[in-house]
Scaffold this motif. Structure first.
Motif, short mmCIF file in Angstrom:
data_model
loop_
_atom_site.label_atom_id
_atom_site.label_comp_id
_atom_site.label_asym_id
_atom_site.label_seq_id
_atom_site.Cartn_x
_atom_site.Cartn_y
_atom_site.Cartn_z
N LEU A 92 -3.45 13.75 0.63
CA LEU A 92 -2.65 13.87 -0.60
C LEU A 92 -2.25 15.32 -0.86
O LEU A 92 -1.71 15.64 -1.92
CB LEU A 92 -3.45 13.32 -1.78
CG LEU A 92 -3.66 11.80 -1.77
CD1 LEU A 92 -4.91 11.42 -2.54
CD2 LEU A 92 -2.43 11.09 -2.34
N GLY A 93 -2.59 16.19 0.07
CA GLY A 93 -2.21 17.60 -0.07
C GLY A 93 -3.32 18.47 -0.65
O GLY A 93 -3.11 19.66 -0.86
N SER A 147 -4.80 0.75 -4.18
CA SER A 147 -3.40 0.81 -3.72
C SER A 147 -3.12 1.92 -2.69
O SER A 147 -2.11 1.86 -2.00
CB SER A 147 -2.47 0.99 -4.92
OG SER A 147 -2.84 2.15 -5.65
N TYR A 148 -3.97 2.93 -2.60
CA TYR A 148 -3.68 4.02 -1.66
C TYR A 148 -4.30 3.71 -0.29
O TYR A 148 -5.54 3.59 -0.16
CB TYR A 148 -4.20 5.36 -2.21
CG TYR A 148 -3.76 6.53 -1.36
CD1 TYR A 148 -2.41 6.75 -1.08
CD2 TYR A 148 -4.69 7.40 -0.80
CE1 TYR A 148 -1.99 7.81 -0.29
CE2 TYR A 148 -4.29 8.46 -0.01
CZ TYR A 148 -2.93 8.66 0.24
OH TYR A 148 -2.53 9.70 1.04
N GLY A 149 -3.45 3.59 0.73
CA GLY A 149 -3.88 3.14 2.06
C GLY A 149 -5.11 3.86 2.61
O GLY A 149 -6.12 3.20 2.94
N PRO A 150 -5.08 5.19 2.74
CA PRO A 150 -6.24 5.87 3.36
C PRO A 150 -7.55 5.66 2.59
O PRO A 150 -8.61 5.56 3.19
CB PRO A 150 -5.82 7.36 3.34
CG PRO A 150 -4.32 7.32 3.37
CD PRO A 150 -3.94 6.11 2.56
N LYS A 196 0.84 -1.21 0.00
CA LYS A 196 0.00 0.00 0.00
C LYS A 196 0.87 1.26 0.00
O LYS A 196 1.93 1.30 0.62
CB LYS A 196 -0.89 0.04 1.25
CG LYS A 196 -1.98 -1.01 1.22
CD LYS A 196 -3.29 -0.45 0.69
CE LYS A 196 -4.40 -1.47 0.75
NZ LYS A 196 -4.55 -2.29 -0.46
N ILE A 197 0.40 2.29 -0.69
CA ILE A 197 1.08 3.58 -0.70
C ILE A 197 0.46 4.42 0.42
O ILE A 197 -0.77 4.48 0.55
CB ILE A 197 0.88 4.29 -2.07
CG1 ILE A 197 1.29 3.36 -3.23
CG2 ILE A 197 1.62 5.62 -2.11
CD1 ILE A 197 2.72 2.88 -3.23
N GLU A 198 1.30 5.03 1.23
CA GLU A 198 0.81 5.83 2.36
C GLU A 198 1.14 7.32 2.11
O GLU A 198 1.99 7.64 1.27
CB GLU A 198 1.44 5.33 3.66
CG GLU A 198 1.02 3.90 4.04
CD GLU A 198 -0.49 3.71 4.27
OE1 GLU A 198 -1.19 4.69 4.57
OE2 GLU A 198 -0.97 2.57 4.12
N ALA A 246 -5.26 3.97 -14.15
CA ALA A 246 -5.85 3.58 -12.86
C ALA A 246 -5.61 2.09 -12.59
O ALA A 246 -5.35 1.69 -11.45
CB ALA A 246 -7.34 3.89 -12.84
N ILE A 247 -5.66 1.28 -13.63
CA ILE A 247 -5.46 -0.17 -13.45
C ILE A 247 -3.96 -0.44 -13.25
O ILE A 247 -3.59 -1.23 -12.39
CB ILE A 247 -6.04 -0.95 -14.65
CG1 ILE A 247 -7.55 -0.67 -14.76
CG2 ILE A 247 -5.67 -2.44 -14.58
CD1 ILE A 247 -8.52 -1.76 -14.52
N LYS A 248 -3.14 0.27 -14.00
CA LYS A 248 -1.69 0.07 -13.86
C LYS A 248 -1.25 0.41 -12.43
O LYS A 248 -0.44 -0.29 -11.83
CB LYS A 248 -0.98 0.99 -14.87
CG LYS A 248 0.52 0.98 -14.77
CD LYS A 248 1.15 1.88 -15.82
CE LYS A 248 2.49 2.39 -15.33
NZ LYS A 248 2.84 3.72 -15.77
N TRP A 249 -1.83 1.46 -11.87
CA TRP A 249 -1.47 1.88 -10.51
C TRP A 249 -2.31 1.18 -9.44
O TRP A 249 -2.24 1.53 -8.26
CB TRP A 249 -1.65 3.39 -10.39
CG TRP A 249 -0.54 4.18 -11.03
CD1 TRP A 249 0.75 3.81 -11.17
CD2 TRP A 249 -0.65 5.50 -11.60
NE1 TRP A 249 1.47 4.82 -11.79
CE2 TRP A 249 0.63 5.86 -12.06
CE3 TRP A 249 -1.70 6.41 -11.76
CZ2 TRP A 249 0.91 7.09 -12.67
CZ3 TRP A 249 -1.44 7.64 -12.36
CH2 TRP A 249 -0.16 7.97 -12.82
N LYS A 250 -3.17 0.27 -9.86
CA LYS A 250 -4.06 -0.47 -8.95
C LYS A 250 -4.93 0.47 -8.09
O LYS A 250 -5.25 0.16 -6.95
CB LYS A 250 -3.27 -1.44 -8.07
CG LYS A 250 -2.58 -2.53 -8.90
CD LYS A 250 -2.01 -3.65 -8.06
CE LYS A 250 -1.36 -4.70 -8.96
NZ LYS A 250 -0.60 -5.69 -8.26
N ILE A 251 -5.24 1.62 -8.67
CA ILE A 251 -6.25 2.48 -8.02
C ILE A 251 -7.60 1.81 -8.26
O ILE A 251 -8.36 1.56 -7.34
CB ILE A 251 -6.21 3.91 -8.62
CG1 ILE A 251 -4.90 4.60 -8.25
CG2 ILE A 251 -7.42 4.73 -8.14
CD1 ILE A 251 -4.70 5.96 -8.90
#
Ligand code: FAQ
Length: 308
Positions: A89-90, A143-146, A19-21, A211-216
């Protein structure tokens, strides 16, 4: 060179399902893609309160009023989790809301259709929450933790919402002839817009590849739409209602339902602001936001004074 290295390492983490945090290095494209999708999702939850809230005062019993009230409050809560996830994410929340007001940010097209009868509240819970869950269960593995953690919590509540809607549909379809007709009419009006919630065909989905490549996104628009249809048709059969699609047919070979073509002209018209309630929904949000300004100011003053 450094950027290339970051992108390579980042993709490796994604490929390994790590997971990306919020504090991790991430490509700008990933960050902006997520801010766009999460904020659109948050706007959908909040705008989605409007068609239902309109029925709280007209719910047919104290029990159904309490349940609907709780459901609408849950949607506000989902909006809050999601805005918070976008903030990690800012992104600034006021910026995101400004974009909604300026019609630069989208929200789910389904909420631009009116809820005309009590059984529409049933159809929204059954079909709209049902479609939302199908999409969100898959997003639990994003893929994004939150975002992923917010989805886990949201799905638990959404499945309760779906049952609330189905319960209303059962009552209506087992009621008088007129009540059953109302339930059928709601299904007729909400079926196709619910299928549109999954977005355009994969071949027209401009955001999907990255989105699929980054598993979003973990599944494609068409895959999830099919999944929703396959699980919902037997529910309509159980209710004794007819899905308004003459081409709907079980396909033995595919082990899935074949279905008719979505009216994509209508889809894009509604997405781009031309649906029956687009202007009404935005105006209502702008007015509510203005009315709440004193609360936000008071909260800021309070935190300046005490949260040191
Ligand atoms: N409506 O390339 P794609 C709920 C836009 S929550 C409006 O396929 P993507 C809870 C899309 O943004 C429901 N716009 O895009 C509830 C993009 O525009 P952009 C919300 C749509 O992102 C229940 C363009 O078209 N759920 O209902 C729609 O890969 C009951 C090209 O499309 C989420 O937001 C649409 N239907 O896939 C509350 C889930 N479809 O930004 C109250 C998270 C597409 O390039 C009561 N989001 N567009 O200008 C997602 O999974 C994705 O964003 C999709 C779209 C699947 C919605």
């Amino acid at each position: 060179m450094v950027k290339k290295n970051i992108n390579y390492k980042f993709q490796k983490r994604i490929d390994n399902n790590i997971k990306i945090e919020p504090r991790d290095d991430m490509p700008d494209g990933y960050r902006f893609h997520l801010i766009r999708q999460i904020s659109q999702h948050a706007h959908s939850e909040v705008i989605g309160m409007q068609p239902e809230a309109n029925w709280i005062t007209r719910a047919p019993s104290l029990r159904s009023k309490k349940i609907l009230l709780a459901k609408v409050q849950d949607e506000a809560g989902h909006g809050l989790y999601l805005y918070s996830a976008a903030e990690t994410l800012g992104a600034s929340r006021s910026d995101l809301i400004n974009k909604l007001h300026l019609k630069e940010a989208k929200y789910a097209s389904i909420f631009n259709y009116p809820a005309l009868t009590w059984s529409d509240i049933g159809a929204i819970g059954w079909l709209v929450d049902g479609a939302a869950i199908t999409n969100q269960v898959s997003l639990q593995k994003t893929s994004y933790g939150p975002y992923s953690r917010a989805m886990i919590k949201i799905c638990k509540e959404e499945s309760f919402h779906q049952r609330q809607g189905f319960e209303i549909m059962i009552k209506m379809s087992q009621g008088t002839k007129e009540q059953k007709q109302m339930a059928q009419d709601s299904l007729n009006r909400f079926w196709w817009p619910s299928l549109m919630m999954f977005g355009p065909h994969d071949s027209d989905s401009t955001r999907s590849e990255r989105a699929i490549k980054w598993k979003i996104k973990r599944e494609s628009n068409d895959f999830l739409r099919q999944k929703f249809i396959d699980k919902t048709v037997p529910q309509a059969d159980f209710l004794g209602l007819t899905i308004p699609d003459k081409k709907l047919k079980w396909n033995e070979k595919r082990n899935s339902y074949d279905f008719g073509e979505i009216n994509w002209n209508e889809f894009w018209r509604v997405v781009n602001g031309g649906g029956p309630c687009n202007q009404k929904r935005i105006n209502h949000h702008i007015n509510a936001h203005k009315d709440g300004e004193w609360v936000r100011k008071a909260l800021i003053k309070y935190s300046e004074k005490y949260d040191k």
